[in-house]
Enzyme design. Structure first.
Site, mmCIF file in Angstrom:
data_model
loop_
_atom_site.group_PDB
_atom_site.id
_atom_site.type_symbol
_atom_site.label_atom_id
_atom_site.label_comp_id
_atom_site.label_asym_id
_atom_site.label_seq_id
_atom_site.Cartn_x
_atom_site.Cartn_y
_atom_site.Cartn_z
ATOM 1 N N ALA A 33 0.811 -1.204 -0.005
ATOM 2 C CA ALA A 33 -0.097 0.016 -0.015
ATOM 3 C C ALA A 33 1.013 1.349 -0.017
ATOM 4 C CB ALA A 33 -0.981 -0.038 1.175
ATOM 5 N N ASN A 34 0.124 2.241 -0.096
ATOM 6 C CA ASN A 34 1.054 3.674 0.226
ATOM 7 C C ASN A 34 0.283 4.390 1.124
ATOM 8 O OD1 ASN A 34 -0.832 5.631 -1.254
ATOM 9 N ND2 ASN A 34 -0.114 4.263 -2.975
ATOM 10 N N ARG A 35 0.811 5.734 1.452
ATOM 11 C CA ARG A 35 0.273 6.780 2.541
ATOM 12 C C ARG A 35 -0.549 7.556 2.286
ATOM 13 N NH1 ARG A 35 3.528 5.898 6.965
ATOM 14 N NH2 ARG A 35 5.858 5.203 6.539
ATOM 15 N N ALA A 99 -3.119 8.001 -5.540
ATOM 16 C CA ALA A 99 -1.678 7.817 -5.402
ATOM 17 C C ALA A 99 -1.641 6.125 -5.902
ATOM 18 C CB ALA A 99 -1.259 7.699 -4.257
#
Ligand code: CTP
Ligand code: CA
Length: 228
Positions: A33-35, A99
């Site tokens: 995942a990402n932030r 994102a």
């Protein structure tokens, strides 16, 4: 829809927004995942709806309420997001705030297990489709296509390069370096620069809600212009 402004400047305009991260499975129980929190994209979708637009919000996994008057489509992976964007066309404008993971894992259908004495597994990554670039070059290209770019250094130069590489009309560049930038991902404020073929506008550090409202007004002005 009663939550939409009946005679707002975006009445009758179909607008597509992507927001949030994507999750890329490693196996059935794990993912990369990402932030991204989705806050900026959700705020933009809400602001566009308040100006009367018919908004479709393609959202990655986030814990945010759907803004009033917005049609939301939940997806998990970049490939699902690409398919949902394609499904949501035609649109007058598209704002790609998500994102999107740059790669997916060549995933296994069964859970990866530790093997006694064996080396840790290696993840093979495969590049994801570039949704923004694909949309910009599509036969169904919206009149106005906007990308986002989170950068830590040479923000304007990277944003200009992305504007050209992706074939979009505007890039909203986030400065995610330094004391204010570090709180952008997940935070409630944003420092952005609007990069277009006409030049660069530096916007002040603003709450994400205010960035969203200002951008929605600019989109309304641009779509009104392009109808002349
Ligand atoms: N984007 C997209 N599909 C991808 C990757 C990015 O649609 N597979 C969109 C994002 O939603 C954003 C813009 O492209 O609007 C810029 O994303 P960014 O990650 O900054 O660009 P990349 O081309 O992936 O470059 P980088 O190597 O800096 O990550
Ligand atoms: Ca990227």
């Amino acid at each position: 829809n009663e939550d939409r402004a009946d005679r707002g400047p975006l009445t009758g305009q179909r607008i597509l927004v992507t927001a949030g991260p994507t999750h890329e499975p490693i196996d059935p129980v794990r993912y990369i995942a990402n932030r991204s929190s989705g806050k900026q994209g959700f705020a933009i979708a809400g602001a566009l709806a308040r100006l009367g637009a018919e908004v479709t919000l393609v959202a990655g996994p986030v814990t945010l309420p759907t803004p009033p008057g917005v049609t939301r489509i939940d997806v998990e992976t970049a490939r699902e997001m690409a398919a949902a964007v394609e499904q949501a066309l035609p649109a007058d404008a598209a704002i790609m705030v998500a994102a999107v993971a740059d790669w997916h894992v060549d995933a296994t259908a069964i859970k990866i297990k530790k093997q006694p004495g064996a080396a840790p597994p290696t993840l093979a990554l495969v590049q994801n489709p570039d949704i923004l670039a694909g949309l910009s070059r599509s036969a169904k290209r919206p009149r106005l296509v906007i990308g986002f770019a989170a950068e830590t250094n040479d923000v304007i130069a990277h944003a200009r390069a992305k504007l050209a590489a992706k074939g979009c009309d505007w890039i909203v560049a986030n400065d995610v370096s330094g004391p204010t930038g570090q709180s952008v991902m997940g935070g409630d404020a944003n420092s952005v620069h609007l990069v277009t073929a006409q030049g660069v506008e530096d916007w002040p550090h603003l709450p994400k809600q205010a960035v969203a409202e200002r951008l929605a007004q600019r989109i309304a002005a641009s779509l009104a212009q392009s109808l002349l």
